[in-house]
Design an enzyme around this catalytic site. Sequence first.
Site, short mmCIF file in Angstrom:
data_model
loop_
_atom_site.label_atom_id
_atom_site.label_comp_id
_atom_site.label_asym_id
_atom_site.label_seq_id
_atom_site.Cartn_x
_atom_site.Cartn_y
_atom_site.Cartn_z
N PRO A 263 0.84 -1.20 0.00
CA PRO A 263 0.00 0.00 0.00
C PRO A 263 0.88 1.25 0.00
O PRO A 263 1.25 1.76 1.06
CB PRO A 263 -0.80 -0.14 1.30
CG PRO A 263 0.10 -0.92 2.21
CD PRO A 263 0.90 -1.84 1.33
N ASP A 440 6.13 2.65 1.56
CA ASP A 440 5.19 1.64 2.03
C ASP A 440 4.53 2.17 3.29
O ASP A 440 5.19 2.36 4.32
CB ASP A 440 5.95 0.34 2.30
CG ASP A 440 5.04 -0.82 2.64
OD1 ASP A 440 3.87 -0.58 3.03
OD2 ASP A 440 5.48 -1.99 2.53
N HIS A 441 3.22 2.40 3.22
CA HIS A 441 2.52 3.00 4.36
C HIS A 441 2.45 2.06 5.55
O HIS A 441 2.05 2.48 6.66
CB HIS A 441 1.11 3.43 3.94
CG HIS A 441 0.76 4.81 4.38
ND1 HIS A 441 0.99 5.28 5.65
CD2 HIS A 441 0.20 5.85 3.71
CE1 HIS A 441 0.58 6.53 5.76
NE2 HIS A 441 0.09 6.91 4.58
N ARG A 442 2.81 0.79 5.37
CA ARG A 442 2.81 -0.13 6.50
C ARG A 442 3.98 0.12 7.44
O ARG A 442 3.91 -0.18 8.63
CB ARG A 442 2.87 -1.58 6.00
CG ARG A 442 1.65 -2.02 5.20
CD ARG A 442 1.85 -3.40 4.61
NE ARG A 442 2.99 -3.45 3.69
CZ ARG A 442 3.40 -4.53 3.04
NH1 ARG A 442 2.75 -5.69 3.24
NH2 ARG A 442 4.42 -4.49 2.22
#
Length: 470
Positions: A263, A440-442
Amino acid sequence: MPQVLEFKLPDLGEGLTEAQIVRWLVEVGDVVAIDQPVVEVETAKAMVEVPCPYGGVVTARFGEEGTELPVGAPLLTVAVGTVEPSGPQTLTGAGSGSGSGAAAVADPEPSGSGNVLVGYGTGAPPVRRRRVRPEGLSAPTASAAAPTAALPAEAAVSARAADDVRGPVAVVSPLVRKLARQHDLDLRQLAGSGPDGLILRADVESAIRSVASAPVAAPAVTPGASPAGTAGPSARAAGERIPLRGVRGAVADKLARSRREIPDATCWVDADATELMAARAAMNGAGGPSAGPKVSVLALLARICTAALARYPELNSTVDMEAREIVRLPEVHLGFAAQTERGLVVPVVRDAQTRNAESIGAEIARLTEAARTGTLKPAELTGGTFTLNNYGVFGVDGSTPIINHPEAAMLGVGRIVPKPWVHEGELAVRRVVQLSLTFDHRVCDGGAAGGFLRYVADCVEQPALLLRTL
């Protein structure tokens, strides 16, 4: 008594399942030493010379140049042992034949090393290849060994016989071979214009134009056939179909996986690079004891990246979804995107956090040259933890790059161009660059990503900030 051993295409690492034969380095009848390179293959990641773990006489080759083989398929067979100089001989598993006056091949050393990659040999000194021409070791002799191969014996013998008759093709570039295959051209029918008759891309393109301009007889229309212009198999075949394999296939798989699993989000900022360019000019213009190799803009940006990653280590990480953990990596293995004739590749500068701008620049230059010549090793294309993408070389300002899976971020750099800019309260023409960070938004939120990008921009605008980390 000699024993015929079969050498199969080894696993070249990093999940590679197939390779394409680019150039044979030995002929049937040649004497090879242990760990001597015998074939040059092209994988999805690099061009690799494959060494043979056996020493002896080559009795058969499987696959012509341009053939794609899966890992584990037979490459060649080698007669290991001693061949008597005269009298009828019987090779185990390889048929029989007579060789009056044939050269002897002695193998008092161990018959195999178990190594399959260049650079990991046994250390035995290389020996000059000799051509052995006894009838017992000619192409027909190897036909009895063919049942151990994936190809039928008759097909293998006929392919080798045709190869012996037609001889090698004077082509070095895989791109030229690919272009010829796409247009069904027989390279053996072309006369090369390069040194020693080498077939160049211009020769293939000229042949393609000649074929295209040749008159084509109108096909006869049979009753019930589809009229011209209607949909059907012939209309579908009119489009050019390019197989997704090799570098292009690997890039497609990796980018698609990145889009499926990560994401990602992108932020960007414009920065005044005038001071950075002035600092680079001062470095490269220095003389006397302080003089050194020229430092590229990419090397300076790479050094800025390593300083920024030291402040924001969450962007130098990867995600382990099975364990549901974020893995922060201690070393920075910095990848940089390089466009080559074979496609997009991402060579990796190892331990970039321990290097200065000069050292990073020298390694980038070495890897770039290897990428252009197709000699990068698989190990030099894998293991990256962060990627720097300088798409400004294509004359564009901005982009939203796709993360190089399984990394967590990529910094994109646009072209550096003169633009109106407010500098010290006044409008001036400054050298401006757009920077973009896809992350990566994680692994982090926008605060960390924005902080990283802002620090990079500050270092571009004020290179003296880097003095804090020297």
